[in-house]
Design a protein around this motif. Structure first.
Motif, PDB file in Angstrom:
ATOM      1  N   ALA A 103       1.691   3.062  -3.356  1.00 21.35           N
ATOM      2  CA  ALA A 103       0.720   4.000  -3.936  1.00 21.35           C
ATOM      3  C   ALA A 103       0.872   5.384  -3.307  1.00 21.35           C
ATOM      4  O   ALA A 103       0.854   6.406  -4.011  1.00 21.35           O
ATOM      5  CB  ALA A 103      -0.700   3.479  -3.721  1.00 21.35           C
TER       6      ALA A 103
ATOM      7  N   ARG B 282      -3.510  -6.637  -7.108  1.00 23.16           N
ATOM      8  CA  ARG B 282      -2.199  -6.062  -7.421  1.00 23.16           C
ATOM      9  C   ARG B 282      -2.361  -5.199  -8.656  1.00 23.16           C
ATOM     10  O   ARG B 282      -2.907  -5.648  -9.675  1.00 23.16           O
ATOM     11  CB  ARG B 282      -1.180  -7.172  -7.676  1.00 23.16           C
ATOM     12  CG  ARG B 282       0.268  -6.678  -7.808  1.00 23.16           C
ATOM     13  CD  ARG B 282       0.762  -6.002  -6.525  1.00 23.16           C
ATOM     14  NE  ARG B 282       2.186  -5.754  -6.520  1.00 23.16           N
ATOM     15  CZ  ARG B 282       3.062  -6.536  -5.892  1.00 23.16           C
ATOM     16  NH1 ARG B 282       2.638  -7.629  -5.255  1.00 23.16           N
ATOM     17  NH2 ARG B 282       4.339  -6.222  -5.900  1.00 23.16           N
ATOM     18  N   LEU B 283      -1.897  -3.967  -8.579  1.00 23.32           N
ATOM     19  CA  LEU B 283      -1.999  -3.024  -9.686  1.00 23.32           C
ATOM     20  C   LEU B 283      -0.610  -2.781 -10.269  1.00 23.32           C
ATOM     21  O   LEU B 283       0.335  -2.480  -9.531  1.00 23.32           O
ATOM     22  CB  LEU B 283      -2.586  -1.696  -9.209  1.00 23.32           C
ATOM     23  CG  LEU B 283      -3.971  -1.740  -8.562  1.00 23.32           C
ATOM     24  CD1 LEU B 283      -4.388  -0.339  -8.126  1.00 23.32           C
ATOM     25  CD2 LEU B 283      -4.996  -2.328  -9.518  1.00 23.32           C
TER      26      LEU B 283
ATOM     27  N   ALA C  48      -3.302   4.626  -9.431  1.00 20.72           N
ATOM     28  CA  ALA C  48      -3.524   3.985 -10.734  1.00 20.72           C
ATOM     29  C   ALA C  48      -4.046   4.974 -11.762  1.00 20.72           C
ATOM     30  O   ALA C  48      -3.630   4.960 -12.925  1.00 20.72           O
ATOM     31  CB  ALA C  48      -4.500   2.823 -10.570  1.00 20.72           C
TER      32      ALA C  48
ATOM     33  N   GLY D 140      -4.937   3.024  -3.739  1.00 15.32           N
ATOM     34  CA  GLY D 140      -4.428   2.534  -5.012  1.00 15.32           C
ATOM     35  C   GLY D 140      -5.154   3.100  -6.216  1.00 15.32           C
ATOM     36  O   GLY D 140      -4.558   3.281  -7.283  1.00 15.32           O
TER      37      GLY D 140
ATOM     38  N   CYS E 150       1.789  -1.563  -7.121  1.00 15.46           N
ATOM     39  CA  CYS E 150       1.309  -1.416  -5.752  1.00 15.46           C
ATOM     40  C   CYS E 150       0.167  -2.388  -5.488  1.00 15.46           C
ATOM     41  O   CYS E 150      -0.407  -2.963  -6.414  1.00 15.46           O
ATOM     42  CB  CYS E 150       0.849   0.018  -5.479  1.00 15.46           C
ATOM     43  SG  CYS E 150      -0.692   0.491  -6.325  1.00 15.46           S
ATOM     44  N   ASP E 151      -0.154  -2.551  -4.230  1.00 16.15           N
ATOM     45  CA  ASP E 151      -1.334  -3.304  -3.837  1.00 16.15           C
ATOM     46  C   ASP E 151      -2.484  -2.342  -3.596  1.00 16.15           C
ATOM     47  O   ASP E 151      -2.290  -1.166  -3.241  1.00 16.15           O
ATOM     48  CB  ASP E 151      -1.064  -4.110  -2.567  1.00 16.15           C
ATOM     49  CG  ASP E 151      -0.209  -5.342  -2.839  1.00 16.15           C
ATOM     50  OD1 ASP E 151      -0.482  -6.019  -3.842  1.00 16.15           O
ATOM     51  OD2 ASP E 151       0.719  -5.609  -2.067  1.00 16.15           O
ATOM     52  N   ALA E 152      -3.695  -2.850  -3.770  1.00 13.46           N
ATOM     53  CA  ALA E 152      -4.899  -2.057  -3.560  1.00 13.46           C
ATOM     54  C   ALA E 152      -6.002  -2.985  -3.071  1.00 13.46           C
ATOM     55  O   ALA E 152      -5.830  -4.206  -2.999  1.00 13.46           O
ATOM     56  CB  ALA E 152      -5.317  -1.343  -4.847  1.00 13.46           C
TER      57      ALA E 152
ATOM     58  N   TYR F 221       0.831  -1.196   0.000  1.00 10.06           N
ATOM     59  CA  TYR F 221       0.000   0.000   0.000  1.00 10.06           C
ATOM     60  C   TYR F 221       0.871   1.254   0.000  1.00 10.06           C
ATOM     61  O   TYR F 221       0.488   2.287  -0.574  1.00 10.06           O
ATOM     62  CB  TYR F 221      -0.901   0.030   1.230  1.00 10.06           C
ATOM     63  CG  TYR F 221      -1.859  -1.135   1.357  1.00 10.06           C
ATOM     64  CD1 TYR F 221      -2.572  -1.609   0.259  1.00 10.06           C
ATOM     65  CD2 TYR F 221      -2.073  -1.745   2.584  1.00 10.06           C
ATOM     66  CE1 TYR F 221      -3.458  -2.671   0.379  1.00 10.06           C
ATOM     67  CE2 TYR F 221      -2.962  -2.807   2.722  1.00 10.06           C
ATOM     68  CZ  TYR F 221      -3.648  -3.265   1.618  1.00 10.06           C
ATOM     69  OH  TYR F 221      -4.520  -4.308   1.754  1.00 10.06           O
TER      70      TYR F 221
END
Length: 280
Positions: A22, A117-118, A75, A71, A87-89, A19
């Motif tokens: 982001a 996961r982005l 994004a 995120g 990053c994670d979201a 996190y």
């Protein structure tokens, strides 16, 4: 402060997720596109939730939701600028990944709060989680599958009645959940109201386009001519009830826009004496 506390105080399961990537991406971002995103009412509300909810001990699931929702901001900026992001979201409680300050979002049925996961490279975003996968690029985007598009009242001003960070803080009158023809009609009347405003008061119209980002349709169960609202923790958002009268909608937008400008001023300077907050 939020990033520092995330890395220092968050539960271990939260710290293991990316996190922070982001947030670091957003803090490094520069330029007009980044400045506009960072003024979005959803981020205003994100910060409001941080200050109110995390001033006391919070459960791990609350940490995951709060920081996982960041995120969507990163994004959106990454795909618009072509920047790299990893990053994670977390999908919001309605299973959505909004790409803030654009009309686009990804929607996954039954995927509330699912971790994803982005990754963004060259203006292409991929989102992957357990049982879900999507790819999005604004250059050739079209609604279909998980890719959805919000109606716009004007370029940069969306009509949204379901985005969680946008609607969760709208606490007056109730949100009118519109779909199909009613939603299209609501947006069409707003477009005509804003076109008329551009002709009659171009400077006010330009100022409104600069600050207003989201219009939320409100319920009007008592059948008043119009109901509307704006909020200090959602600067850039106006709620108003549907109407097919563009003049009424223009008048209501102007009324709430004046409240919105005052809320912007109050964020920088108290202006009012102690005890006068109820007079806003």
């Amino acid at each position: 402060e939020a990033l520092a506390r995330l890395t220092r105080e968050a539960p271990a399961s939260v710290r293991r997720r990316r996190y922070d990537a982001a947030l670091r991406f957003l803090l490094r971002a520069k330029g007009p596109r980044a400045d506009r995103l960072l003024e979005h009412p959803a981020l205003d509300y994100w910060l409001s939730l941080w200050k109110s909810h995390f001033s006391r001990p919070a459960q791990a699931e609350d940490w995951h939701l709060q920081f996982g929702l960041a995120g969507g901001f990163a994004a959106a900026l990454a795909v618009e600028t072509g920047a790299a992001l990893d990053c994670d979201a977390v999908l919001d409680p309605d299973g959505r990944l909004p790409l803030y300050d654009t009309p686009w979002y990804l929607a996954f049925a039954g995927a509330a709060r699912i971790p994803v996961r982005l990754r963004a490279r060259g203006g292409v975003l991929s989102a992957r989680g357990e049982g879900l996968e999507a790819e999005f690029s604004p250059a050739d985007a079209a609604p279909g599958g998980p890719v959805r598009r919000l109606d716009e009242a004007a370029p940069g001003i969306v009509v949204d009645d379901r985005g969680w960070l946008v609607t969760h803080g709208v606490t007056m009158h109730g949100i009118a959940r519109l779909s199909g023809a009613p939603r299209a009609a609501f947006a069409a009347t707003l477009r005509r109201a804003l076109r008329d405003l551009a002709e009659r008061a171009p400077l006010l119209h330009a100022e409104m386009l600069d600050l207003l980002r989201v219009v939320v349709p409100l319920e009007n169960p008592q059948g008043h001519e119009s109901v509307s609202s704006s909020f200090a923790h959602l600067r850039g958002l106006i709620g108003l009830s549907p109407s097919d009268d563009p003049l009424l909608q223009a008048e209501t937008l102007i009324h709430e826009f004046c409240h919105m400008k005052l809320n912007q001023l109050l964020a920088a300077d108290p202006i009012l004496l102690p005890g006068q907050n109820g007079q806003v």
